[in-house]
Design an enzyme around this catalytic site. Structure first.
Site, PDB file in Angstrom:
ATOM      1  N   ASP A  27     -15.988 -11.521  -7.137  1.00  0.00           N
ATOM      2  CA  ASP A  27     -15.983 -10.026  -6.638  1.00  0.00           C
ATOM      3  C   ASP A  27     -14.773  -9.479  -6.769  1.00  0.00           C
ATOM      4  OD1 ASP A  27     -15.014  -9.290  -3.537  1.00  0.00           O
ATOM      5  OD2 ASP A  27     -15.797 -11.506  -3.980  1.00  0.00           O
ATOM      6  N   GLY A  75     -11.249 -13.178  -2.093  1.00  0.00           N
ATOM      7  CA  GLY A  75     -12.248 -12.834  -2.889  1.00  0.00           C
ATOM      8  C   GLY A  75     -12.160 -13.222  -4.532  1.00  0.00           C
ATOM      9  N   GLU A  76     -12.560 -12.450  -5.337  1.00  0.00           N
ATOM     10  CA  GLU A  76     -12.473 -12.936  -6.683  1.00  0.00           C
ATOM     11  C   GLU A  76     -13.212 -14.200  -7.330  1.00  0.00           C
ATOM     12  OE1 GLU A  76      -8.325 -12.675  -7.853  1.00  0.00           O
ATOM     13  OE2 GLU A  76      -7.896 -10.722  -6.922  1.00  0.00           O
ATOM     14  N   GLY A  77     -13.572 -14.859  -6.526  1.00  0.00           N
ATOM     15  CA  GLY A  77     -14.006 -16.328  -6.473  1.00  0.00           C
ATOM     16  C   GLY A  77     -12.878 -17.229  -6.401  1.00  0.00           C
TER      17      GLY A  77
END
Length: 349
Positions: free
Chosen positions: A172, A313-315
């Site tokens: 995300d 976040g971001e993975g």
């Protein structure tokens, strides 16, 4: 079948799971001595439908980007324009997720679902709108936009699986998305805002108070709503809706998912309502310090693999956990059994 509906989810192969447990018990080590590595190897084998499992060959991180009107309420330490800037940075390969995914052998793709500015054609092919609504005062999406966002997530999952992905990581990118994710989790678990709200990417105590009030207001707007589509419409966002569709469709396609932190797990909690049983295809990559993340993991029955206090976040948390999953598969597939190695096993009782 209604195109909005998901087909029934079939679980990972139970007979293969049993074979994987039996093989684990025959390997040259005391049973259970590799702890959760053994559990993860059994899950991977069952998801693949084969024992021993194959190494994961094409792991894909898909980062869903979107802005949220709720940022106008002062709930984030960063301005809204950072979403577009960071989406472009990820696309160029300069973000944390790019570095960590590369180290773990995964590819990265970023998708603009609701960034509040113009982005490149390659990023915006599935874009639903420019910025989702302020969930404290208005609906995040229209009904049609909700359907379109979930459908986009499903299509993206299909695209990745059809081009060879055998493990997916949902990521995300969106200023304000922890507020939205926390609201969804609180709505689905019945948690009070003060027990669910954290400090996100670094807000101070005054920011935490504003964020808690916003979550309270958004929950009031969605009180009594349990339908996942309606929750996404009222207090979600295009990025969260696409994430939910992505996670659910991965299970439809019998493809395992390594979840990241707060946003992806909030979406997964919704996805389990959209496609009951999907959670059997997921593992939680890491534990976020955000209180709502623990609530969501508990509701899904998932135990995070790592706890490194990551909250980007971001993975990224899932990317760091990926080598652990690789190791689990390697241990089950490559170790010798007692019989193969000529090592004396403990006597049977």
């Amino acid at each position: 079948m209604d195109p909005q509906e998901f087909p029934p989810i079939s679980p990972p192969d139970a007979s293969v799971a049993a074979a994987a447990r039996a093989r684990q018990d025959s390997l040259t080590k005391p049973p259970g001595s590799l702890g959760r590595i053994e559990e993860l190897s059994v899950w991977a084998a069952a998801c693949q439908g084969r024992c021993p499992p194959r190494p994961f060959g094409r792991v894909r991180v898909v980062v869903f980007a979107g802005d949220h009107g709720v940022t106008r309420q002062g709930v984030s330490a960063y301005p809204a324009e950072v979403t577009a800037q960071m989406a472009a940075n990820i696309d160029r390969g300069g973000a944390a997720i790019n570095a960590l995914a590369a180290a773990a052998g995964a590819g990265v793709r970023v998708v603009d679902m609701a960034v509040d500015s113009e982005t490149s054609e390659s990023l915006s092919a599935h874009k639903v709108r420019r910025g989702s609504g302020d969930i404290a005062t208005e609906d995040a999406l229209t009904a049609a936009q909700t359907v379109a966002a979930v459908a986009a997530g499903r299509q993206i999952a299909d695209d990745e699986v059809d081009t060879g992905a055998d493990l997916l990581i949902p990521g995300d990118m969106g200023i304000g998305n922890t507020t939205v994710a926390t609201t969804l989790i609180a709505a689905l678990t019945g948690a009070e805002p003060v027990a669910a709200v954290g400090h996100g990417t670094g807000i101070d105590d005054a920011g935490w108070a504003r964020k808690t009030a916003v979550v309270r207001d958004a929950l009031f707007r969605s009180r009594g709503v349990s339908d996942p589509w309606e929750l996404l419409r009222r207090c979600g966002g295009a990025d969260l809706a696409a994430l939910a569709g992505f996670c659910a469709q991965a299970a439809v396609r019998r493809t395992p998912v390594l979840l990241d932190g707060l946003a992806s797990t909030a979406a997964a909690l919704v996805a389990e309502r959209l496609a009951p049983g999907a959670r059997a295809w997921w593992q939680a990559g890491h534990r976020s310090p955000e209180p709502a993340h623990a609530l969501a993991c508990a509701a899904l029955g998932l135990e995070p693999i790592l706890d490194l206090r990551m909250r980007l976040g971001e993975g990224t948390g899932a990317a760091v956990a990926l080598p652990v999953l690789h190791a689990a598969v390697a241990a089950l597939a490559s170790m010798s059994t007692f019989a193969e190695a000529g090592v004396t096993d403990r006597p049977s009782s």
